[in-house]
Design an enzyme around this catalytic site. Structure first.
Site, PDB file in Angstrom:
ATOM      1  CG  ASN A 210      -0.200  -0.116   2.502  1.00 32.35           C
ATOM      2  OD1 ASN A 210       0.546   0.778   2.840  1.00 32.35           O
ATOM      3  ND2 ASN A 210      -0.377  -1.221   3.226  1.00 32.35           N
ATOM      4  CG  ASP A 279      -7.128  -5.077   6.049  1.00 28.47           C
ATOM      5  OD1 ASP A 279      -6.675  -5.112   7.215  1.00 28.47           O
ATOM      6  OD2 ASP A 279      -7.642  -4.063   5.546  1.00 28.47           O
ATOM      7  CE  LYS A 289       9.217 -12.317 -14.084  1.00 34.44           C
ATOM      8  NZ  LYS A 289      10.018 -11.810 -15.185  1.00 34.44           N
TER       9      LYS A 289
HETATM   10  O1  PMT Z   1       2.958   5.985   6.549  1.00 32.02           O
HETATM   11  P1  PMT Z   1       2.359   7.299   6.055  1.00 32.02           P
HETATM   12  O2  PMT Z   1       2.567   7.488   4.579  1.00 32.02           O
HETATM   13  O3  PMT Z   1       2.840   8.469   6.869  1.00 32.02           O
HETATM   14  O4  PMT Z   1       0.778   7.206   6.241  1.00 32.02           O
HETATM   15  C1  PMT Z   1       0.226   7.198   7.523  1.00 32.02           C
HETATM   16  C2  PMT Z   1      -1.004   6.284   7.599  1.00 32.02           C
HETATM   17  C3  PMT Z   1      -2.124   6.859   6.722  1.00 32.02           C
HETATM   18  C4  PMT Z   1      -0.640   4.865   7.125  1.00 32.02           C
HETATM   19  C5  PMT Z   1      -1.424   6.237   9.119  1.00 32.02           C
HETATM   20  O5  PMT Z   1      -1.763   7.533   9.549  1.00 32.02           O
HETATM   21  C6  PMT Z   1      -2.601   5.291   9.324  1.00 32.02           C
HETATM   22  O6  PMT Z   1      -3.768   5.623   9.131  1.00 32.02           O
HETATM   23  N1  PMT Z   1      -2.300   4.019   9.740  1.00 32.02           N
HETATM   24  C7  PMT Z   1      -3.277   2.951   9.850  1.00 32.02           C
HETATM   25  C8  PMT Z   1      -3.523   2.349   8.502  1.00 32.02           C
HETATM   26  C9  PMT Z   1      -4.517   1.186   8.540  1.00 32.02           C
HETATM   27  O7  PMT Z   1      -4.133   0.114   8.226  1.00 32.02           O
HETATM   28  O8  PMT Z   1      -5.696   1.521   8.986  1.00 32.02           O
HETATM   29  P2  PMT Z   1      -6.951   0.443   9.103  1.00 32.02           P
HETATM   30  O9  PMT Z   1      -8.109   1.315   9.407  1.00 32.02           O
HETATM   31  O10 PMT Z   1      -6.997  -0.405   7.881  1.00 32.02           O
HETATM   32  O11 PMT Z   1      -6.555  -0.453  10.337  1.00 32.02           O
HETATM   33  C10 PMT Z   1      -6.960  -0.158  11.668  1.00 32.02           C
HETATM   34  C11 PMT Z   1      -5.894  -0.528  12.645  1.00 32.02           C
HETATM   35  O12 PMT Z   1      -5.698  -1.939  12.635  1.00 32.02           O
HETATM   36  C12 PMT Z   1      -4.534   0.098  12.381  1.00 32.02           C
HETATM   37  O13 PMT Z   1      -3.992   0.513  13.628  1.00 32.02           O
HETATM   38  C13 PMT Z   1      -3.711  -1.049  11.809  1.00 32.02           C
HETATM   39  O14 PMT Z   1      -2.325  -0.923  12.155  1.00 32.02           O
HETATM   40  C14 PMT Z   1      -4.337  -2.250  12.494  1.00 32.02           C
HETATM   41  N2  PMT Z   1      -4.235  -3.532  11.763  1.00 32.02           N
HETATM   42  C15 PMT Z   1      -4.865  -3.691  10.572  1.00 32.02           C
HETATM   43  C16 PMT Z   1      -4.798  -4.916   9.938  1.00 32.02           C
HETATM   44  C17 PMT Z   1      -4.072  -5.965  10.523  1.00 32.02           C
HETATM   45  N3  PMT Z   1      -3.953  -7.159   9.956  1.00 32.02           N
HETATM   46  N4  PMT Z   1      -3.465  -5.760  11.703  1.00 32.02           N
HETATM   47  C18 PMT Z   1      -3.540  -4.579  12.332  1.00 32.02           C
HETATM   48  O15 PMT Z   1      -2.968  -4.401  13.410  1.00 32.02           O
END
Ligand code: PMT
Length: 401
Positions: A210, A279, A289
């Protein structure tokens, strides 16, 4: 009380007319409660006498890399370890170039290379030298490695030119140094932070990822360090340099990030999940490959383990803070994540637009907890990270009482 109280600052003075302001800088740092040791380059001694710095700092001045009186105990390494901050003022164009390229041919450059402490440079040089492509490239390289800068200011220069390149005033440099130490509000706490993207392999040369750059997570790590925490940073692949002073664990995939976090989360006080974790991951990455064919193809994906939810559900659970990256209904979706993952707090940002969220230097954050929240607004990621850490400290200590 100043945040500089009892801080150990190694002030490196390099050659330039602005060196005449450095004794006043030492005086102001000491007045704020810092302990200061001065290192001078050979060129600096053409501008100010070592004796002047000895008088204002109350300490012997360090000049030689291999000083026979100190080297029995590896004096230059001891000094590098002693420093809570290495401050270079004035920082000449030549010195910036040498630090950017990792040279260590005198005590001052060796100190910058050998110290894990934050490095703050106050550049001072002729305006044309400051504007040159070489200095700009060195500045970019140093900034990307987490080096901090104060100034330069613009105005009339000793050489008669007018423009950017004047060293900032000692009071401004003191304030910048103080800003790096934060507030001690997480003093003694162990903070575990994830940052950056993850990469899910499709085959040995392709992966799913991403747009996360790591900037937000690295800024949060720097702010936690500045607030006095010991920080472990579990970082996905990023071209950015992590802040100096963190214990960095580099990982690639969501599964690696999961294992790195879960093996450490029981020993931390606060966990902050800033990473953009995939996710979904590829069911079975190809070992060779995948060859191109004319036919359509599909890739089987399965959900990854949710790291944040696992930390939050663990028996020795730290204070757990998540991030939410949303493209719409920010508060609704963030609160749903707060509740479903049983978090103490969540920091929510809108993504998918220029100027905030992924990749950009700025962001806009709203923070929510079960019975409240706070708008942190739009600002640089480093400023937002500082405000976020303030809120986390407030909530953490409130809960701990
Ligand atoms: O790195 P930058 O370019 O500075 O960008 C910053 C950012 C936009 C990535 C950051 O500010 C941000 O929003 N991070 C969370 C991104 C994310 O994955 O959000 P989500 O809403 O999909 O996930 C929710 C939470 O679950 C997050 O804390 C994530 O770390 C966590 N998660 C998600 C999936 C997974 N398998 N395990 C997790 O722990």
């Amino acid at each position: 009380m100043s945040r500089l109280a009892d801080k150990q600052i190694c002030l490196v003075v390099t050659g330039g007319i602005a060196a005449y302001k450095a004794p006043d800088l030492v005086r102001q740092l000491k007045a704020a409660g810092a302990r200061v040791q001065v290192v001078m380059t050979a060129a600096a001694q053409s501008f100010v006498q070592a004796l002047t710095f000895q008088a204002v700092s109350g300490q012997p001045v360090h000049i030689d890399l291999l000083d026979p009186t100190a080297e029995a105990a590896m004096g230059h390494i001891e000094l590098a370890r002693w420093a809570d901050l290495v401050l270079v003022a004035p920082a000449s164009a030549d010195f910036m170039a040498r630090v950017a390229h990792g040279l260590a041919d005198d005590l001052a450059t060796t100190l910058c290379l050998a110290s894990a402490a934050p490095l703050l440079l106050a550049p001072a040089m002729n305006q044309q030298m400051w504007r040159s492509a070489a200095t700009a490239a060195n500045l970019e390289l140093l900034a990307a490695r987490g080096v901090h800068f104060c100034g330069p200011d613009s105005g009339a220069q000793a050489c008669g030119d007018v423009g950017p390149g004047r060293m900032s005033e000692p009071a401004a440099i003191c304030a910048a140094a103080e800003g790096l130490f934060g507030s001690n509000e997480l003093l003694g706490l162990q903070v575990l932070i994830t940052a950056g993207p993850t990469q899910e392999a499709i085959d040995p040369v392709r992966f799913i990822t991403n747009r996360s750059s790591g900037k937000m997570g690295f800024a949060v790590a720097a702010a936690a360090l500045a607030a006095g925490a010991r920080v472990t940073l579990v970082a996905g692949p990023s071209t950015m340099a992590p802040p100096r002073g963190c214990d960095v664990i580099n990982v690639r995939s969501a599964a690696e990030m999961h294992d790195a976090v879960l093996s450490r989360s029981a020993n931390c006080d606060i966990f902050i999940g800033t990473a953009a974790v995939a996710d979904y991951t590829v069911v079975e990455p190809a070992s060779a490959k995948i060859k191109k064919s004319g036919a359509a193809m599909s890739i089987n994906l399965v959900p990854t383990k949710d790291i944040l939810a696992a930390v939050s559900a663990s028996p020795e659970r730290p204070f757990t803070v998540g991030f939410a990256a949303e493209t719409e209904r920010l508060e609704d979706y963030a609160r749903t994540k707060l509740q479903s993952k049983q978090l103490d707090m969540i920091a929510a940002n809108l993504v998918g637009m220029p100027g905030s969220g992924f990749e950009s230097d700025d962001n806009e954050l709203s923070v929510y907890w079960a019975d409240g929240g706070r708008e942190l607004g739009k600002a640089s990621k480093s400023l937002l990270a500082r405000w976020l850490i303030e809120v986390i400290a407030e909530r953490y200590h409130g809960q701990a009482i």
